[in-house]
Scaffold this active site. Structure first.
Site, PDB file in Angstrom:
ATOM      1  N   SER A   8       4.576   4.394  10.252  1.00  0.00           N
ATOM      2  CA  SER A   8       3.206   4.889  10.368  1.00  0.00           C
ATOM      3  C   SER A   8       3.201   6.323  10.904  1.00  0.00           C
ATOM      4  O   SER A   8       3.764   7.215  10.282  1.00  0.00           O
ATOM      5  CB  SER A   8       2.389   3.946  11.256  1.00  0.00           C
TER       6      SER A   8
ATOM      7  N   ASP B 214      -2.617  -1.736   2.367  1.00  0.00           N
ATOM      8  CA  ASP B 214      -2.521  -0.713   3.410  1.00  0.00           C
ATOM      9  C   ASP B 214      -3.147   0.567   2.892  1.00  0.00           C
ATOM     10  O   ASP B 214      -2.837   1.016   1.782  1.00  0.00           O
ATOM     11  CB  ASP B 214      -1.041  -0.496   3.751  1.00  0.00           C
TER      12      ASP B 214
ATOM     13  N   HIS C 193      -0.700  -3.011   6.781  1.00  0.00           N
ATOM     14  CA  HIS C 193      -0.240  -1.975   7.698  1.00  0.00           C
ATOM     15  C   HIS C 193       0.205  -2.597   9.023  1.00  0.00           C
ATOM     16  O   HIS C 193      -0.473  -3.439   9.592  1.00  0.00           O
ATOM     17  CB  HIS C 193      -1.345  -0.951   7.970  1.00  0.00           C
TER      18      HIS C 193
END
Length: 409
Positions: A192, A349, A379
Site C-alpha cells: 500500500s 481494491d 485491500h
C-alpha cells in the site's frame, strides 16, 4: 421482565447486524468476516473523528494509540530469527536476522516498508512483525523493517526521506558485510503506502550513482502510485469496498501532502486533471488507463476528464506531480534502470489499477515483471494472514510473495 429483555436483545442484535452488514461482491474472500473487520475499523475511525471534532486529539493519533495498546496484549513469538531495534542514519528500524544460515554463508537482504496511508502502521504491529519474522526464516535473510515517521507529525517528503536514508545506510558495503548480506541479493518491498515508498526508493537507488550496491528485486503489494485519476475502473468499481474506500484514500493523500481536506470533492471528480491543465501534458500518457489496462479490467468504464478543471489544485499541491510521491509518473529512462519486479494486485481494491498500470509501464521499459492478481483479494489482504485476523486470501498472498522472493531475490 423477560419479555422486555428479549425484545431489547432482539432490537440490539438487529441494530448490530444492520451496522455490520454491507453489500459486497460475491467473489470477495470470506465476506462475513470482512464485514465484521470493516465494522470494527469504521467504529475506530468514528470515535477518532469524534475526539478530533471535540479538540481532544488528532484522530490518527487516537487510532495509532488504540492499535498499539492492543498489540501489547499479543504475545511475542518465541524462537525464529534474531530481532533487534536500532537506528540506520538516525531512522528507527527493526532488524530480523535469520539464524538458520550456514556459518560463513552470505544471506539475502530485504528492506521492508509497511503500509498504513503514511499515517498508520508500525514495524512492531503484529501483522508486519510476524510477516518479517516469516520472511527472515524462510528466505534465510536479513529483513530491515523501517519505522519511518508518520502523519500528522511529519508530511511528504519526510516519510520518503526516512526510507531512503535508512536504505542508503543498509546498502553501504560495510553495513551489508556487518550483517553478512550478499550485495548481489538485496531487494525492497512494501504494501500500500509502503509499496508507494518502496517504488519511489527503488527508482532513486537505481539512478543514484553514489549508491554502489543496487537492488536486485522489488516486490510491491497493492501499491498506491498516483493521485491524478480517482476514476479509474478499480476506483469506481471498488469505491465502497472495504477496507479502503475511495474518499478515505483521498483524505490519506491530502494528509500526506499536507493539503487542505476541502479538496476531497474536487479530486473525487478529477477536477485537478482537466484537459486544460497544461502542467499535465507530459504526464497524461503515464496514467492513461485506456492504454495501460487490458480490456478485462477496463470493462465498460469511461475516462473522467473534465474539459475545464481547477488550476488552483496543482498550484496548491505541487507534490501531486512529484515522482517521489507518485512513482507512476517516472520517466521511462528511470524505469529502465529499476530491478525486476513482483506486483501483487487485488480485484476488490481501489488501488488495483495503480499496480496494473505500473506493471505495464515497467514492462514497456524492458523490466521483467511478475504480476500476481488475486481475484478474491481486497485491500490489506497481506496483513490478514495471521491469527486472530486470518483470511485464506491473506495466507495465499504471503505464500506467493515469499515464493517469488525465494526465486528472484
Amino acid at each position: 421482565m423477560m419479555r422486555v429483555f428479549c425484545c431489547v436483545s432482539l432490537l440490539l442484535s438487529l441494530a448490530l447486524a444492520y451496522y455490520i452488514y454491507i453489500p459486497l461482491p460475491e467473489t470477495v474472500s470470506e465476506p462475513w468476516k470482512l464485514m465484521v473487520l470493516d465494522a470494527a475499523i469504521r467504529s475506530l475511525f468514528s470515535v477518532g473523528g469524534l475526539l478530533q471534532s471535540l479538540g481532544l486529539c488528532h484522530h490518527i493519533k487516537f487510532i495509532r494509540h488504540t492499535v498499539q495498546t492492543l498489540q501489547v496484549l499479543t504475545p511475542v513469538p518465541s524462537g525464529g530469527p534474531k530481532v533487534h531495534d536500532t537506528t540506520f542514519a538516525g531512522v528507527q528500524v527493526r532488524v530480523y536476522e535469520s539464524s538458520s544460515v550456514e556459518k560463513g554463508k552470505l544471506k539475502r537482504g530485504l528492506i521492508f516498508l509497511h503500509g498504513g496511508g503514511w499515517a498508520l502502521g508500525s514495524t512492531k504491529e503484529q501483522s508486519y512483525d510476524l510477516l518479517c519474522r516469516k520472511m527472515a526464516d524462510e528466505l534465510k535473510a536479513v529483513i530491515v523493517s523501517v519505522e519511518y515517521r508518520l502523519v500528522p507529525d511529519v508530511h511528504f517528503p519526510q516519510q520518503y526521506d526516512d526510507c531512503l536514508e535508512a536504505t542508503k545506510y543498509f546498502l553501504r558495503p560495510e553495513v551489508l558485510a556487518l550483517y553478512s548480506v550478499d550485495p548481489e541479493h538485496v531487494g525492497v518491498s512494501g504494501d500500500s503506502a509502503g509499496g508507494n515508498l518502496a517504488a519511489a526508493v527503488a527508482q532513486q537507488v537505481s539512478v543514484d550513482d553514489s549508491i554502489l550496491v543496487k537492488f536486485s528485486a522489488q516486490a510491491l503489494i497493492y501499491p498506491v502510485l498516483q493521485a491524478l485519476d480517482f476514476n479509474t475502473p478499480s476506483y469506481l468499481q471498488n469505491q465502497n469496498v472495504p477496507i479502503l474506500y475511495r474518499a478515505a484514500l483521498i483524505h490519506f493523500w491530502l494528509e500526506y501532502l499536507n493539503a487542505d481536506h476541502s479538496l476531497v470533492y474536487p479530486m473525487l471528480i478529477n477536477n485537478h486533471t482537466g484537459k486544460d491543465q497544461k502542467a499535465l501534458s507530459k504526464h497524461r500518457s503515464k496514467f492513461d488507463w485506456t492504454t495501460l489496462l487490458s480490456p478485462e479490467f477496463q470493462k465498460n468504464y469511461k475516462p473522467v476528464i473534465p474539459v475545464k478543471g481547477s488550476p488552483k489544485i496543482l498550484k496548491k499541491v505541487p507534490a501531486l506531480l512529484d515522482v517521489r510521491a507518485a512513482p507512476l509518473l517516472a520517466e521511462e529512462e528511470v524505469l529502465q534502470r529499476t530491478p525486476q519486479a513482483y506486483i501483487l494486485t487485488c480485484e476488490h481494491d481501489v488501488l488495483r489499477d495503480d499496480g496494473l498500470m505500473y506493471a505495464r509501464r515497467l514492462q514497456q521499459a524492458g523490466v521483467a515483471v511478475t504480476s500476481d492478481h488475486h481475484a478474491d483479494g481486497f485491500h490489506g489482504t497481506l496483513s490478514f494472514a495471521f491469527w486472530p485476523l486470518k483470511f485464506e486470501a491473506g495466507e495465499r498472498a504471503v505464500l506467493n510473495l515469499i515464493s517469488w522472493l525465494n526465486d528472484h531475490l
